[in-house]
Each structure stands twice: as structure tokens, then as C-alpha cells.
Design a protein around this motif. Structure first.
Motif, PDB file in Angstrom:
ATOM      1  N   SER A 103       0.739  -1.161   0.127  1.00  0.00           N
ATOM      2  CA  SER A 103       0.023   0.044   0.049  1.00  0.00           C
ATOM      3  C   SER A 103       0.966   1.334  -0.184  1.00  0.00           C
ATOM      4  CB  SER A 103      -1.023   0.119   1.223  1.00  0.00           C
ATOM      5  OG  SER A 103      -1.711   1.246   1.326  1.00  0.00           O
ATOM      6  N   SER A 104       0.768   1.981  -0.989  1.00  0.00           N
ATOM      7  CA  SER A 104       1.321   3.320  -1.062  1.00  0.00           C
ATOM      8  C   SER A 104       1.075   4.320  -0.100  1.00  0.00           C
ATOM      9  CB  SER A 104       1.361   3.905  -2.513  1.00  0.00           C
ATOM     10  OG  SER A 104      -0.033   4.310  -2.869  1.00  0.00           O
ATOM     11  N   HIS A 105      -0.337   4.205   0.384  1.00  0.00           N
ATOM     12  CA  HIS A 105      -0.997   5.039   1.240  1.00  0.00           C
ATOM     13  C   HIS A 105      -0.167   4.812   2.737  1.00  0.00           C
ATOM     14  CE1 HIS A 105      -3.968   6.364  -1.213  1.00  0.00           C
ATOM     15  NE2 HIS A 105      -4.215   5.262  -1.711  1.00  0.00           N
ATOM     16  N   TYR A 106       0.201   3.494   3.020  1.00  0.00           N
ATOM     17  CA  TYR A 106       0.874   3.076   4.131  1.00  0.00           C
ATOM     18  C   TYR A 106       2.050   3.557   4.386  1.00  0.00           C
ATOM     19  CZ  TYR A 106       3.914   0.051   6.947  1.00  0.00           C
ATOM     20  OH  TYR A 106       4.852  -0.464   7.839  1.00  0.00           O
ATOM     21  N   THR A 107       2.788   3.395   3.355  1.00  0.00           N
ATOM     22  CA  THR A 107       4.307   4.082   3.256  1.00  0.00           C
ATOM     23  C   THR A 107       4.217   5.646   3.490  1.00  0.00           C
ATOM     24  OG1 THR A 107       4.827   2.532   1.390  1.00  0.00           O
ATOM     25  CG2 THR A 107       6.087   4.354   1.771  1.00  0.00           C
ATOM     26  N   LYS A 108       3.380   6.378   2.818  1.00  0.00           N
ATOM     27  CA  LYS A 108       3.001   7.882   2.904  1.00  0.00           C
ATOM     28  C   LYS A 108       2.850   8.072   4.095  1.00  0.00           C
ATOM     29  CE  LYS A 108       1.006  11.731   0.915  1.00  0.00           C
ATOM     30  NZ  LYS A 108       0.633  12.565   2.149  1.00  0.00           N
ATOM     31  N   MET A 109       1.905   7.651   5.118  1.00  0.00           N
ATOM     32  CA  MET A 109       1.571   7.776   6.508  1.00  0.00           C
ATOM     33  C   MET A 109       2.537   7.427   7.192  1.00  0.00           C
ATOM     34  SD  MET A 109       0.693   6.098   9.500  1.00  0.00           S
ATOM     35  CE  MET A 109       0.406   4.318   8.974  1.00  0.00           C
ATOM     36  N   LEU A 110       3.622   6.368   7.224  1.00  0.00           N
ATOM     37  CA  LEU A 110       4.603   6.254   8.167  1.00  0.00           C
ATOM     38  C   LEU A 110       5.803   7.539   7.836  1.00  0.00           C
ATOM     39  CD1 LEU A 110       5.540   2.769   8.202  1.00  0.00           C
ATOM     40  CD2 LEU A 110       4.190   3.886   9.704  1.00  0.00           C
ATOM     41  N   THR A 111       5.938   7.735   6.581  1.00  0.00           N
ATOM     42  CA  THR A 111       6.710   8.911   6.137  1.00  0.00           C
ATOM     43  C   THR A 111       6.378  10.156   6.724  1.00  0.00           C
ATOM     44  OG1 THR A 111       7.268   7.719   4.157  1.00  0.00           O
ATOM     45  CG2 THR A 111       8.149  10.107   4.176  1.00  0.00           C
ATOM     46  N   ASP A 112       5.145  10.510   6.371  1.00  0.00           N
ATOM     47  CA  ASP A 112       4.497  11.730   7.060  1.00  0.00           C
ATOM     48  C   ASP A 112       4.904  11.870   8.696  1.00  0.00           C
ATOM     49  OD1 ASP A 112       3.956  12.694   4.361  1.00  0.00           O
ATOM     50  OD2 ASP A 112       1.978  12.191   4.455  1.00  0.00           O
ATOM     51  N   ALA A 113       4.306  10.971   9.201  1.00  0.00           N
ATOM     52  CA  ALA A 113       4.459  10.851  10.639  1.00  0.00           C
ATOM     53  C   ALA A 113       5.993  11.047  11.298  1.00  0.00           C
ATOM     54  CB  ALA A 113       3.973   9.478  11.097  1.00  0.00           C
ATOM     55  N   CYS A 114       6.723  10.362  10.405  1.00  0.00           N
ATOM     56  CA  CYS A 114       8.325  10.685  10.988  1.00  0.00           C
ATOM     57  C   CYS A 114       8.784  12.172  10.498  1.00  0.00           C
ATOM     58  CB  CYS A 114       9.336   9.738  10.325  1.00  0.00           C
ATOM     59  SG  CYS A 114       8.881   8.112  10.806  1.00  0.00           S
ATOM     60  N   LEU A 115       8.186  12.751   9.309  1.00  0.00           N
ATOM     61  CA  LEU A 115       8.872  13.873   9.134  1.00  0.00           C
ATOM     62  C   LEU A 115       8.055  14.989   9.762  1.00  0.00           C
ATOM     63  CD1 LEU A 115       8.160  14.001   5.076  1.00  0.00           C
ATOM     64  CD2 LEU A 115      10.367  14.035   6.345  1.00  0.00           C
ATOM     65  N   ALA A 116       6.983  14.627  10.482  1.00  0.00           N
ATOM     66  CA  ALA A 116       6.138  15.784  11.457  1.00  0.00           C
ATOM     67  C   ALA A 116       6.908  15.845  12.753  1.00  0.00           C
ATOM     68  CB  ALA A 116       4.852  15.111  11.808  1.00  0.00           C
ATOM     69  N   VAL A 117       7.968  15.053  13.118  1.00  0.00           N
ATOM     70  CA  VAL A 117       8.428  14.840  14.184  1.00  0.00           C
ATOM     71  C   VAL A 117      10.170  15.152  13.951  1.00  0.00           C
ATOM     72  CG1 VAL A 117       7.242  13.669  15.739  1.00  0.00           C
ATOM     73  CG2 VAL A 117       8.999  12.404  14.493  1.00  0.00           C
ATOM     74  N   GLY A 118      10.362  15.528  12.667  1.00  0.00           N
ATOM     75  CA  GLY A 118      11.689  15.976  12.483  1.00  0.00           C
ATOM     76  C   GLY A 118      12.688  15.238  11.594  1.00  0.00           C
TER      77      GLY A 118
END
Length: 307
Positions: free
Chosen positions: A202-217
């Protein structure tokens, strides 16, 4: 008009290529092309336009598909009416679900339904949520188990109804000898220096994880991309990487893998989806009841997905 020709056109409106329609309908691409050509000849109208390797519908084609949707919806409603009158739970029910929820719920659900209703057969297909929703719209399956990570509420077809099933909490999975093992919870910041393995289904799963990590720096250091859980968990087990995976995955025996909660939580909501008007079918009602019973038995403390 021939219903099989209308079905081919409806499939084409969703799947966009002759090859994809042929695969869904279990016929050859030339047979699909012939069905469309015969429909155009019958109506004396151009219904599709070729665009590179794919096709798009003309205005006439789009209008015909809208009419066809209503025709097929009425046919399904008629079947539901008859089934409701007969009160017979029998025949075949086609179900599509994505791997994590399928592995956790489908075996026990199918087993119990077979015991309770010997004349009912569950035909199961493993599909990602977007694929199963397309199959539902094109009458290739009767029930699609989906989540709001891959299929946001606004993306649902108005002719599709849903029933909330469960909320799934994502967990951190690390090797048993990892520095974070034995901790009940970890934060994303704790994982900043880790090597990651992700499930690319799922590309949505990958994006969710990446966005969550980016949100904390930070950007996750992804060193492995896998198409399934088997290789993913093997890499975690051997200390090659860590990952954040659905809580339903932790319902299985994960030898040599430590599972801990992520703080703050990341959740997804899981739903049963079916075509509008078919909920009255006794067979569908039996399936919904049994899946809900399996959730209540195996995850009694998990909140149901919100409506």
C-alpha cells in the motif's frame, strides 16, 4: 441491450484498459473489445476513446455507465428481495479483504459460517482495499473489507454502504534483543536512528509512515521494501530493521519479535463495504454478524470503528 456488454463497459470505466477488464471478467482482451464494439454498433454511438495504452469513456459512454449502474443495482436489490422472502442462507458469497485483516479474521469466520450454514460457500480473494472496492463496484465481489487509510471516506462511491468493524492501532516491531525491547511503548523520536523495513503493498501506508516521521523532524531510513509480511517479519527477527505495522499483525505468533505500542497512537478504521440495498440479504447479514462476533471474541478491548 445485452447485460454482459453493459458489464464490460462498466468494468472499463473503472479499470481503464482492455487487459485489466479481461482479467477481471476471465475472458480475452479481444473478447472485451468485441463486446464494446457490438454495444457501440447496437446504439450507433461512440462509447470509448483510446488514450495511449488505455481508454476513456465519451460523454455517451459515461451516461450509459450511470444508467447501467442503476440497472445492476436494481437487479441486486431484486435478488436481495427474493433471498429475504426465502430466508435461506445458501449459495456463494464473494469476499475480498487485505492481508492483515484477512489473516486475523477470515479463517475463523469462514470456519464458523461453514459450520452454521453448510449450504453457504465463502469465495475469498485477497485484495488491497482500493482493488477490492473496484471489484465491489464492478460486481466481482459481494463484500469488501477496507480501511480509511487506503480509502478515505470521501472516496467512497455513493452506491456503497459500510458497516464499522474495528479500529486497528499500529505497533512498533523490533527484534527481541533490540535496545527498545521490553519497553511497553516507544515514540517515533526513539526510532530516528533506526533502519526501517516497510510493506510496499500500500502506497498510502508508506506515505502515512513517512509523513508521521517528517512531522517529528526526521526522514525514516528505509533499507528494505517488501511486498508481504513474511519477509518483513523475517528481517525484523534477524535484527536487520524495525517497522511499524498494524496491530492485527500482532495477533499472530511473532517468535523473536518484540511488539510495543507507539505513543502517540496511529490508528486506522476498518469497515465492511457492500453495494447499497443488499444489507437485507440474509446471507450478507449472516456474514456481517459472524465477522463482528469474531472481533468481539478476539479483540474484546478494541473499540469498534466509528461510523
Amino acid at each position: 441491450m445485452d447485460l454482459s456488454r453493459l458489464r464490460a463497459l462498466r468494468e472499463l470505466s473503472v479499470r481503464k484498459t482492455m487487459a485489466a477488464v479481461a482479467e477481471a471478467l476471465l475472458v480475452s482482451p479481444s473478447a472485451v473489445s468485441q463486446q464494446i464494439a457490438l454495444l457501440e454498433q447496437e446504439l450507433e454511438a461512440t462509447l470509448i476513446e483510446r488514450r495511449g495504452r488505455g481508454v476513456s469513456l465519451t460523454v455517451a459512454g459515461e451516461q450509459l455507465v450511470q444508467r447501467a449502474n442503476r440497472i445492476f443495482a436494481e437487479l441486486e436489490a431484486a435478488r436481495a428481495d427474493i433471498a429475504e422472502i426465502k430466508k435461506i442462507i445458501a449459495g456463494e458469497l464473494r469476499v475480498a479483504a487485505f492481508p492483515s485483516v484477512a489473516a486475523a479474521l477470515m479463517p475463523s469466520t469462514i470456519r464458523e459460517l461453514s459450520r452454521l450454514y453448510p449450504r453457504l460457500t465463502i469465495q475469498f480473494d485477497e485484495m488491497e482495499p482500493e482493488e477490492s472496492l473496484a471489484a465491489l463496484r464492478s460486481w466481482q465481489t459481494d463484500v469488501a473489507i477496507i480501511d480509511d487509510l487506503n480509502v478515505p471516506a470521501g472516496a467512497l462511491d455513493p452506491n456503497v454502504e459500510t458497516v464499522p468493524l474495528i479500529e486497528d492501532v499500529f505497533n512498533v516491531m523490533v527484534p527481541q534483543k533490540h535496545r527498545l525491547a521490553d519497553r511497553p511503548t516507544v515514540t517515533l523520536e526513539d526510532l530516528k536512528e533506526e533502519r526501517w523495513v516497510i510493506d510496499t503493498a500500500s502506497s498510502h501506508y508508506t506515505k502515512m509512515l513517512t509523513d508521521a516521521c517528517l512531522a517529528v523532524g526526521f526522514t525514516p531510513q528505509i533499507t528494505a521494501r517488501c511486498k508481504g509480511f513474511e519477509v518483513t517479519v523475517a528481517l525484523i527477527r534477524e535484527g536487520c530493521a524495525i517497522s511499524i505495522l498494524p496491530g492485527l499483525r500482532a495477533s499472530h505468533d511473532l517468535e523473536d519479535v518484540w511488539v510495543c505500542r507507539l505513543a502517540p497512537e496511529i490508528r486506522r478504521r476498518i469497515f465492511l463495504a457492500f453495494r447499497q440495498g443488499e444489507k437485507r440479504s440474509p446471507t450478507l447479514q449472516a456474514f456481517i454478524s459472524q465477522v463482528q462476533a469474531q472481533v468481539a471474541t478476539n479483540w474484546p478491548l478494541s473499540p469498534p470503528a466509528a461510523s
